[in-house]
Scaffold this active site. Structure first.
Site, PDB file in Angstrom:
ATOM      1  N   ILE A 139       1.204  -1.895  -5.680  1.00  0.00           N
ATOM      2  CA  ILE A 139       1.150  -3.505  -5.145  1.00  0.00           C
ATOM      3  C   ILE A 139       0.219  -4.282  -5.348  1.00  0.00           C
ATOM      4  O   ILE A 139      -1.206  -3.639  -5.378  1.00  0.00           O
ATOM      5  CB  ILE A 139       1.303  -3.340  -3.623  1.00  0.00           C
ATOM      6  N   LYS A 140       0.285  -5.386  -6.001  1.00  0.00           N
ATOM      7  CA  LYS A 140      -0.812  -6.291  -6.584  1.00  0.00           C
ATOM      8  C   LYS A 140      -1.312  -7.054  -5.631  1.00  0.00           C
ATOM      9  O   LYS A 140      -0.523  -7.835  -4.933  1.00  0.00           O
ATOM     10  CB  LYS A 140      -0.163  -7.069  -7.694  1.00  0.00           C
ATOM     11  N   ILE A 141      -2.556  -7.065  -5.400  1.00  0.00           N
ATOM     12  CA  ILE A 141      -3.161  -7.814  -4.541  1.00  0.00           C
ATOM     13  C   ILE A 141      -4.366  -8.644  -5.356  1.00  0.00           C
ATOM     14  O   ILE A 141      -5.298  -7.774  -6.096  1.00  0.00           O
ATOM     15  CB  ILE A 141      -4.085  -6.860  -3.462  1.00  0.00           C
TER      16      ILE A 141
END
Length: 372
Positions: A139-141
């Site tokens: 998951i890209k944050i």
């Protein structure tokens, strides 16, 4: 064709593709790149999905079904993008298994409009992890100020994270600290740290684009001699920080609990200035335990004429510091540039997300069943 990609892999650089589309999945192209071009991961972002959905008819069947259900445009985007990521993750699953979870990864980004809201980012990350439902998803944050505590919380829940939009060395250290804090939380909760992975996406070419523009504005021979050096210097100093943090006592304690190092990932490695060699940000950023996520053009250029000569980061730190100092001496503020790039990065992804909303809504309307 050289076998530069094979040599790059042998030097400890994981090759990830910075692109994804339904056509790439269904045509067998992604599987071919994995099989023949040493690709071991995929990254996506709002711009990539906007381009994919607005071109061709690969999404018509799903869009038609979504239109028949009368879903919102936001739900449609979630269903489409998570389906692509899930399918790509399945194609990459053998790589994931063979590398004990280090590679074979596919990244999907939280809604960029949430970049400055910690609580919403955490909630979105949990939702995306649940929707994709694959152990090899990342998951890209974004590494905004609000993103930093979100990274800790999400890692602490056992969700693997790709931290994106890192431009500054100070922010990168904050990202590594957030990752370690997340691992410590996960350990307290009794989670298996060996299952949690992370990469830190340190952006490269945009640094040269901005600083070169300012060097051209100064226009002296001294200024022109510094063009094309700041981005590599910045990335190399990031690797120095990585080596420092992941040899600390704090890391050693986590290492004993089977934690994984957060690998530096070189992002934005497509060369923007045609005056530079098109493999610059690949050839000159070779070091163990790194990732280079490449647009397809850069991947092809590296395969064709990349020059992989071993580790090109070791022993460069003093020179890199001198190059950044020389740029600052000319009146170009490093801190100002990296903050500008972060702000622009968030804005560009927000704009792409807006374009994605508009183009998806238009497709839903086009494919909506006739009333009556």
């Amino acid at each position: 064709m050289t076998d530069a990609l094979k040599r790059l892999s042998e030097e400890g650089v994981a090759i990830w593709l910075d692109d994804l589309s339904r056509k790439r999945i269904t045509s067998g192209n992604l599987a071919e790149l994995i099989d023949q071009q040493h690709v071991v991961g995929v990254t996506t972002n709002p711009s990539i999905f906007q381009k994919a959905i607005s071109q061709g008819d690969g999404y018509d069947q799903q869009l038609s079904d979504l239109a028949a259900r009368g879903v919102t445009v936001e739900e449609a985007i979630r269903m489409i993008t998570t389906a692509d990521v899930r399918d790509a993750a399945d194609i990459l699953r053998p790589v994931f298994d063979a590398t004990d979870g280090q590679d074979g990864r596919v990244s999907i980004e939280v809604d960029p409009r949430l970049a400055h809201n910690t609580k919403s980012t955490v909630a979105e990350a949990k939702q995306l992890a649940w929707l994709v439902d694959r152990p090899n998803a990342l998951i890209k944050i974004p590494a905004t100020k609000a993103g930093i505590p979100a990274i800790t919380e999400v890692i602490g829940l056992g969700i693997s994270v790709n931290v994106t939009l890192i431009f500054s060395l100070e922010r990168y250290r904050m990202v590594m600290d957030a990752y370690l804090a997340g691992l410590e939380k996960a350990k307290e909760r009794g989670l298996d740290l060996s299952k949690i992975h992370s990469v830190a996406s340190f952006f490269v070419s945009r640094v040269d684009t901005e600083i070169d523009k300012r060097l051209d504005g100064i226009g002296t021979d001294e200024a022109k001699a510094l063009k094309g050096k700041a981005a590599l210097a910045n990335a190399r100093l990031a690797y120095e920080a990585y080596e420092e943090v992941f040899s600390s006592d704090r890391w050693t304690a986590l290492d004993k609990a089977q934690a994984n190092k957060q690998r530096p990932l070189w992002a934005s490695t497509g060369v923007k200035d045609p005056a530079y060699k098109d493999t610059l940000y690949v050839d000159d950023l070779v070091a163990p335990n790194t990732v280079n996520t490449m647009p397809e053009a850069t991947l092809e250029a590296t395969a064709d004429h990349g020059r992989i000569t071993g580790n090109t980061i070791a022993g460069t730190y003093d020179e890199a510091r001198a190059e950044i100092a020389a740029v600052e001496k000319l009146g170009i503020s490093y801190d100002e540039v990296v903050q500008l790039l972060e702000d622009e990065g968030v804005e560009k992804f927000e704009a792409s997300w807006t374009d994605l909303l508009k183009s998806t809504e238009a497709e839903l309307q086009r494919l909506a069943p006739a009333k009556g």
